[in-house]
Write an enzyme that holds these catalytic residues in place. Sequence first.
Site, PDB file in Angstrom:
ATOM      1  N   ASP A   1      35.124  33.051  48.903  1.00  0.00           N
ATOM      2  CA  ASP A   1      35.202  32.626  50.186  1.00  0.00           C
ATOM      3  C   ASP A   1      36.704  32.378  50.253  1.00  0.00           C
ATOM      4  OD1 ASP A   1      32.637  33.106  50.794  1.00  0.00           O
ATOM      5  OD2 ASP A   1      32.125  31.312  50.191  1.00  0.00           O
TER       6      ASP A   1
ATOM      7  N   LYS B   1      39.590  36.506  51.096  1.00  0.00           N
ATOM      8  CA  LYS B   1      39.938  37.750  50.580  1.00  0.00           C
ATOM      9  C   LYS B   1      39.784  38.997  51.825  1.00  0.00           C
ATOM     10  CE  LYS B   1      36.780  37.560  47.428  1.00  0.00           C
ATOM     11  NZ  LYS B   1      36.438  36.015  47.584  1.00  0.00           N
TER      12      LYS B   1
ATOM     13  N   GLY C   1      30.182  38.250  51.156  1.00  0.00           N
ATOM     14  CA  GLY C   1      30.674  38.408  52.953  1.00  0.00           C
ATOM     15  C   GLY C   1      32.051  38.355  53.055  1.00  0.00           C
ATOM     16  N   HIS C   2      32.679  39.350  53.419  1.00  0.00           N
ATOM     17  CA  HIS C   2      34.130  39.492  53.839  1.00  0.00           C
ATOM     18  C   HIS C   2      34.297  39.517  55.298  1.00  0.00           C
ATOM     19  CE1 HIS C   2      34.996  40.795  49.207  1.00  0.00           C
ATOM     20  NE2 HIS C   2      34.307  39.588  49.581  1.00  0.00           N
TER      21      HIS C   2
ATOM     22  N   GLN D   1      33.663  37.858  45.430  1.00  0.00           N
ATOM     23  CA  GLN D   1      33.564  36.587  44.633  1.00  0.00           C
ATOM     24  C   GLN D   1      34.943  36.045  44.260  1.00  0.00           C
ATOM     25  OE1 GLN D   1      30.920  39.057  43.483  1.00  0.00           O
ATOM     26  NE2 GLN D   1      30.072  38.156  45.214  1.00  0.00           N
TER      27      GLN D   1
HETATM   28  P1  IMO Z   1      32.610  36.475  48.499  1.00  0.00           P
HETATM   29  O1  IMO Z   1      33.041  37.611  47.970  1.00  0.00           O
HETATM   30  C1  IMO Z   1      30.999  32.407  47.771  1.00  0.00           C
HETATM   31  C2  IMO Z   1      27.933  32.269  44.408  1.00  0.00           C
HETATM   32  C3  IMO Z   1      26.569  31.913  45.132  1.00  0.00           C
HETATM   33  C4  IMO Z   1      25.924  31.145  43.706  1.00  0.00           C
HETATM   34  C5  IMO Z   1      26.583  31.937  42.651  1.00  0.00           C
HETATM   35  C6  IMO Z   1      25.661  33.026  41.936  1.00  0.00           C
HETATM   36  O2  IMO Z   1      32.041  36.331  50.033  1.00  0.00           O
HETATM   37  O3  IMO Z   1      33.918  35.491  48.307  1.00  0.00           O
HETATM   38  P2  IMO Z   1      24.744  35.437  43.015  1.00  0.00           P
HETATM   39  O4  IMO Z   1      23.803  35.747  44.244  1.00  0.00           O
HETATM   40  O5  IMO Z   1      25.900  36.262  43.007  1.00  0.00           O
HETATM   41  O6  IMO Z   1      23.930  35.500  41.779  1.00  0.00           O
HETATM   42  O7  IMO Z   1      25.066  34.152  43.103  1.00  0.00           O
HETATM   43  O8  IMO Z   1      27.649  32.602  43.046  1.00  0.00           O
HETATM   44  N1  IMO Z   1      28.385  33.467  45.274  1.00  0.00           N
HETATM   45  C7  IMO Z   1      29.439  33.406  46.013  1.00  0.00           C
HETATM   46  N2  IMO Z   1      30.060  32.144  46.795  1.00  0.00           N
HETATM   47  N3  IMO Z   1      31.170  33.741  48.011  1.00  0.00           N
HETATM   48  C8  IMO Z   1      30.885  34.742  47.651  1.00  0.00           C
HETATM   49  O9  IMO Z   1      31.357  36.193  47.838  1.00  0.00           O
HETATM   50  C9  IMO Z   1      29.891  34.653  46.677  1.00  0.00           C
HETATM   51  N4  IMO Z   1      28.857  35.491  45.828  1.00  0.00           N
HETATM   52  C10 IMO Z   1      27.910  34.893  44.911  1.00  0.00           C
HETATM   53  O10 IMO Z   1      26.686  30.959  46.048  1.00  0.00           O
HETATM   54  O11 IMO Z   1      26.681  29.960  43.436  1.00  0.00           O
HETATM   55 MG    MG Z   2      31.440  34.857  51.118  1.00  0.00          MG
END
Ligand code: IMO
Ligand code: MG
Length: 422
Positions: free
Chosen positions: A12, A15, A39-40, A222
Site C-alpha cells: 500500500d 505502487k 489492491g492497486h 505487496q
Molecule cells: P498491495 O499490492 C497491504 C498483507 C495482509 C496480511 C499479509 C498476508 O495492495 O500493496 P495474504 O492474503 O497475502 O496471505 O496476507 O499480507 N497483504 C497486504 N497488505 N497491501 C497488499 O498488497 C497486501 N497483500 C497482502 O494484510 O497481513
Molecule cells: Mg493494497
Amino acid sequence: MNTIIVGTQWGDEGKGKVIDILSKKVDYIVRYQGGSNAGHTVVVDNKIYIFHLIPSGILYKHKICCIGNGVVVDPAGLIKEIKDLSLSGIDIGNRLKISPLAHVILPYHKILDQLRESKRTNKIGTTGRGIGPCYADKINRFGIRIADLLNSRVFRDKLNDNLKEKNEILKKVYRHGGFDFNTLYREYLNYGLVLAKYLCNVTSLLNNAIEKKKDILFEGAQGTFLDIDFGTYPFVTSSSATAGGACTGSGVSPVKIDKIIGVAKAYTTRVGEGPFPTEFPAVFDKFMREKGNEFGATTGRPRRCGWLDMVMLKEAILLNGISELAIMKLDILAGLKSLKICTAYKYKGKKFREFPYDLEVLANAKPVYKEMPGWNSPIDKIKRYQKLPGNAKDYLSWLQGDLGVKISMVSVGSSREETIFI
Ligand code: IMO
Ligand code: MG
C-alpha cells in the site's frame, strides 16, 4: 529499459499510482507475484480504478499487460475484473497475456486460508483470498496451473487428488462440508474456456520484446516486508515481493533488468497483524488514518499507521538494489507540527541500525527518532520541487542524503497530475 517497481514497506505504498505514471512510457507491464490480495488504486479523471490482478497499465491504449507465471490467479476474480473494465469502457482486446504456468486459486484455498487463520494462536490477518494455501500447493507440487484447465483429463486427475485430500482436511480438522468434484470440475473447465484466448508464453513474449528493444515495467505487489523470505515472517505474504521475484515470476533473466525503483509512503502503514515499531499511539493513529484515508483497497480494513522508518527503507534499498525512490502521500503530512523519522531501534540497551530478524526484538523495539519541523500549508497543488515549503524540501533532502538514493518522484495527491518529478 526494463524497470522493476517494488514496495519498500508493508504494501500500500502507492505502487499503483507510480506504475500508472510509468506505464505511459513503456510497451509491456507485467505482474509477477502475488494474487488478488493486491489492491492497486489508480485515479484518472476523478474516476477510481482498483486493480487486483490485471496490471493497471491496461488503462493506456496499446499497452500489453502480462500476468506472469509467479502470480496465483483466481479465475472468477480475474474474469470479473476483465468484465468490469470493459463496462467502464476500457477495451482489453488482445492486450492481456496470461502465463499458462501461473497457478490457480480454487475455493478450497480460500476456505483453508480463512479456517487456518481462525484457528491460529498468532493470526497473520491474511486477506482470506487463498494466497498462502495456493502457493503451498505449488511448492508441494500439488498445485493446478492455468494450463491444466484446458486439458480436461489432466485437470480431472489433479482435481480428484486435491479434493480427496482437501475434503478430508476440511471435514476432519475444520468440520467444513468440503467441495463437490463435479461442480468444481465444470466451473473451472469453463473458466479455462473463457481465459484461453488470453493465454500465451509470457516468457518468450517478454524476451522477444527485449530483443526488439521494447520497454518493460515489472509491477510488484505487496512490499519488501511482506516478502516470504525477508519480511516480518510469519506476518508476511507467501510470495517473493522483493525484486528477485520479477525474474522468477516472469522468466526474464536478472541480467536483462536495468533499474529498480522503490516506492515508499512518506510515513508507514500496515494492514494485518505483525510487529510495527513506529506505529502511532491509538488517538493519533485514528487521526492519521482518516487524514490519509488509510483503508485497505482489497479488504477495506483500517490500515495501521506510523512514522517513516529508515531502518526498513535502508534494508529495502539493499535487498532490492533500489537506485531511485518515489515518495508517496507527502501531502498527508501537511499541517503536522513536527515529523518524526525512525533512525534506529533500541532493545534491551542495544541499538539496532540494521533490520533485526528476531521477531521478539522487532516486536519490542523502541524506535529512536529524529524530529524535523513540519509545514502548515497544503501542497497538493504544487507542481515543482522548488515551490514546496522549505520544511518539506528539508524532509525530502534529509531522506535522500541519509538513504543515498535519488528521490525522483514525489506524490502530493491521488491523481496523475498531483505528482512532482525531480
Ligand atoms: P498491495 O499490492 C497491504 C498483507 C495482509 C496480511 C499479509 C498476508 O495492495 O500493496 P495474504 O492474503 O497475502 O496471505 O496476507 O499480507 N497483504 C497486504 N497488505 N497491501 C497488499 O498488497 C497486501 N497483500 C497482502 O494484510 O497481513
Ligand atoms: Mg493494497
